[in-house]
Design an enzyme around this catalytic site. Sequence first.
Site, PDB file in Angstrom:
ATOM      1  N   PRO A  97       0.841  -1.209   0.000  1.00 12.22           N
ATOM      2  CA  PRO A  97       0.000   0.000   0.000  1.00 12.22           C
ATOM      3  C   PRO A  97       0.872   1.253   0.000  1.00 12.22           C
ATOM      4  O   PRO A  97       1.891   1.298   0.695  1.00 12.22           O
ATOM      5  CB  PRO A  97      -0.812  -0.126   1.291  1.00 12.22           C
ATOM      6  N   HIS A  98       0.466   2.253  -0.798  1.00  9.63           N
ATOM      7  CA  HIS A  98       1.328   3.430  -0.943  1.00  9.63           C
ATOM      8  C   HIS A  98       0.522   4.660  -1.335  1.00  9.63           C
ATOM      9  O   HIS A  98      -0.524   4.543  -1.959  1.00  9.63           O
ATOM     10  CB  HIS A  98       2.390   3.153  -2.014  1.00  9.63           C
ATOM     11  N   CYS A  99       1.034   5.804  -0.987  1.00  8.37           N
ATOM     12  CA  CYS A  99       0.439   7.079  -1.425  1.00  8.37           C
ATOM     13  C   CYS A  99       1.375   8.221  -1.068  1.00  8.37           C
ATOM     14  O   CYS A  99       2.345   8.029  -0.347  1.00  8.37           O
ATOM     15  CB  CYS A  99      -0.920   7.305  -0.770  1.00  8.37           C
TER      16      CYS A  99
END
Lengths: 155, 113
Positions: free
Chosen positions: A63-65
């Site tokens: 998960p990334h942002c």
Amino acid sequence: MNLASLLSKDRVNLSLKPGKKDDVISDLVYSIRKGNDAALIVSTLLKREELGSTGIGKGIAIPHCRSLAVEKLEIAVGRTNKPINFNAIDKKPVSLIFLIIAPPQDPGNQYLITLGKIVQIAKEITKKNLIQKAKTPDEFIAMINEIEKSLTKRK
Amino acid sequence: MSDVVEMHLKLLFDLDNLIADTEEPSYKKMGFQLEEEASLVLVRKRNELLQQLPKEIAQIYEILKKRYRQAIAPVESEFCLGCFQKLPTELITRSQDITTCPNCGRILYWRKK
């Protein structure tokens, strides 16, 4: 930038509590940020998951942002003893999660470079069946370091 | 700026960055699965957030986004991280409302310590 140098042992949780995907993401985020900042990051991460799962297959999710809530690239790792449903690409459950949060302004686009590097490392981990190998955070970071070195040599 | 408006603005900004990143060629090569319909949902969500903002702020945001791609710039050590210019002291001391950088015009964001 060396990935192992971005990881500290207090950001590697090898006994992450298994649960629903959203809760596990939230737990990891709250391990590095609190309050409104954490809520903002979780919200953006879950929006990213709506685009398609970041479960890249064979037991690993990334998960990334980007978020205004962080000043520098932040990475946390969580591993569950019991695999969890992450709606991954291959539909298989996930037990190793790399969480990456980057600041919006990012000279040299380090975020996407690091993200690409983690994807490569994750593929090596699955290829060599190393997900559950490390027993301590130090061992995990050493393992990442070794994989990163072997990938650099290969180039 | 109220906490709700600030939260909406920050989320809108983070969503816009998310949309921009997923359109990068290097991102597409990484192998993440992206569903086209979900992407439309995300654009709809950002438009909804935009409408929830006070009209004036929404307009400023959209103008700045068109001009710079990123409408908001964090403040660090009294510098705007959008244009890297030092901010005047009077601006630093009134960091409660929506404030724009006198040099580049970006909306300034003070991270909570």
